[in-house]
Design an enzyme around this catalytic site. Structure first.
Site, short mmCIF file in Angstrom:
data_model
loop_
_atom_site.label_atom_id
_atom_site.label_comp_id
_atom_site.label_asym_id
_atom_site.label_seq_id
_atom_site.Cartn_x
_atom_site.Cartn_y
_atom_site.Cartn_z
N GLN A 36 0.83 -1.18 0.08
CA GLN A 36 -0.03 0.10 -0.22
C GLN A 36 0.85 1.24 0.06
OE1 GLN A 36 -3.06 0.48 -0.20
NE2 GLN A 36 -3.87 -1.73 -0.38
N TYR A 82 -6.06 -12.68 -3.37
CA TYR A 82 -5.14 -11.54 -3.80
C TYR A 82 -4.56 -11.16 -2.60
CZ TYR A 82 -8.70 -11.81 -7.57
OH TYR A 82 -9.54 -12.19 -8.48
N CYS A 107 -10.00 -0.72 -4.73
CA CYS A 107 -9.12 0.61 -5.09
C CYS A 107 -10.05 1.35 -6.36
CB CYS A 107 -7.91 0.46 -5.54
SG CYS A 107 -7.61 -0.63 -6.76
#
Length: 416
Positions: free
Chosen positions: A244, A273, A373
């Site tokens: 991140q 993921y 996202c």
């Protein structure tokens, strides 16, 4: 150059306007996506992409004739009209940036998932105090023909030399990347991990003091440290691997995921993921010694990191391979991915897609926690999950990309 009355925000960092050109479909005016503007403004704009057959045109607002009260002096002028990408909302006050993103998330859910709800975008800790700057723990630069570090222009391959990158963390700003001369065309990656020394890679090679470090034992990984409540976690991450970007994102998202899951002590949780294991480690503690975390990741570098990060976790089962293939058993015929009480997934920007959603639904978990996202991909996958009997029962949105149009969401879906 055209004058435009700017309409509502749209997904992608622009607003919608209409240009009366006499040839637009339906006679309602040509749709123009305008960057660097705000709803309700009147602007003079430079058309950047046009064409009689195009379904919409693009434009940059270069002069504001009537300003919105939410407009502020740009926090990053180099990301303005004709400039670099990555700061398209730098002219918008921080509260208005979050309202912008909330409107986009709500609109995507309404349009693609037929879900009506109010959305509030939450600020990350420290961002208001920093004015939405200094949050990036990773930046990518490229050297121009003169060897000056810069970034590519928006939707362009032209390099714009920079003297600073206001979104970069202080530890990166202190590296002096913009004071040096690099090999023209070189790709420069800088990483400032939490609790570890910064690292610079040039064309994938570690760089120390402006020189390539080609030793076999040269440092190519960083350690990321995360604190959740009274627990601390340490992760090994390849310097050019995925982590991140916002300095507070790991803690914000991991905390939101655990809260969304609720009590999973003794449960089997599927972590899709999974990357280097950001969620895997806290999940392993949450399910306890009688539970199990089944982690799935397709990127080879991330899998290598994940193996090291979970090596002492006996309740973690790690699968390497494309998520859809692992879930179908195509990668590992002896796979234990046959049951899950809950599923956590954090797919790439394109989302999970119908095949993965169908595979998740076949496992019949009680709860699915989806980290996204991209609001459009999230809304599409929420609609697929709804078809499989999962309703959206909760949603939190986080402003983990200030000055840009990007927003991170954590959605909770429950089996009906």
């Amino acid at each position: 150059m055209v004058e435009l009355e700017v309409g509502p925000v749209a997904h992608g960092g622009h607003c919608v306007a209409r240009l009366e050109d006499g040839a637009s479909p339906g006679g309602r005016g040509r749709v123009v996506f305008v960057r660097h503007a705000l709803p309700g403004e009147r602007v003079r704009a430079r058309l950047s992409e046009t064409g009689p057959a195009a379904s919409f045109w693009r434009a940059d607002a270069v002069e504001v004739l009537q300003a919105s009260p939410d407009r502020v002096p740009s926090a990053w002028p180099e990301a303005g009209p004709g400039g670099v990408g990555g700061g398209e909302l730098a002219h918008v006050a921080l509260p208005a940036q979050r309202a912008w993103k909330a409107a986009v998330v709500a609109e995507q859910l309404r349009r693609l998932a037929k879900d009506e709800r109010d959305v509030v975008v939450e600020a990350a800790p420290g961002d208001d105090e920093r004015g939405g700057l200094g949050w990036r723990s990773r930046i990518d630069l490229v050297a121009d023909a003169s060897g000056r570090a810069g970034m590519l222009g928006h939707r362009s391959h032209e390099v714009h030399a920079l003297t600073a990158m206001p979104l970069a963390a202080e530890a990166i700003a202190d590296l002096g990347l913009f004071d040096r001369r690099w090999q023209p065309g070189a790709r420069i990656e800088a990483v400032a991990p939490a609790g570890d020394a910064p690292l610079v890679l040039v064309d994938g090679v570690p760089n120390v003091g402006g020189r390539a470090d080609t030793r076999p034992n040269a440092r190519t990984v960083v350690r990321e440290h995360l604190r959740l409540g009274d627990r601390e976690y340490t992760y090994r991450v390849a310097a050019d691997g995925f982590w991140q970007v916002h300095r507070e994102a790991p803690a914000v998202l991991a905390g939101a995921v655990l809260e969304a899951l609720g009590d999973v002590d003794g449960a089997t949780v599927l972590d899709l993921y999974a990357g280097a294991g950001l969620f895997t480690l806290p999940l392993a503690d949450a399910v306890g010694p009688t539970g199990e975390v089944v982690s799935v990741e397709g990127d080879e570098r991330a899998v290598r990191d994940a193996r090291r990060n979970v090596h002492d976790r006996r309740n973690v089962e790690l699968h390497a391979g494309e998520v859809a293939r692992v879930l179908s058993g195509a990668v590992d015929a002896d796979s234990d991915v046959v049951h899950a009480d809950a599923v956590v997934l954090d797919p790439p920007r394109v989302g999970a897609g119908r095949k993965v959603v169908a595979a998740i639904a076949e496992l019949r978990p009680e709860r699915v926690v989806y980290v996204a996202c991209d609001p459009a991909a999230l809304a599409r996958d929420v609609s697929y999950l709804a078809e499989a009997g999962y309703g959206l029962t909760g949603l939190r949105a986080f402003d983990l990309f200030p000055m840009t149009h990007h927003v991170e969401c954590v959605a909770v879906l429950q089996r009906g």
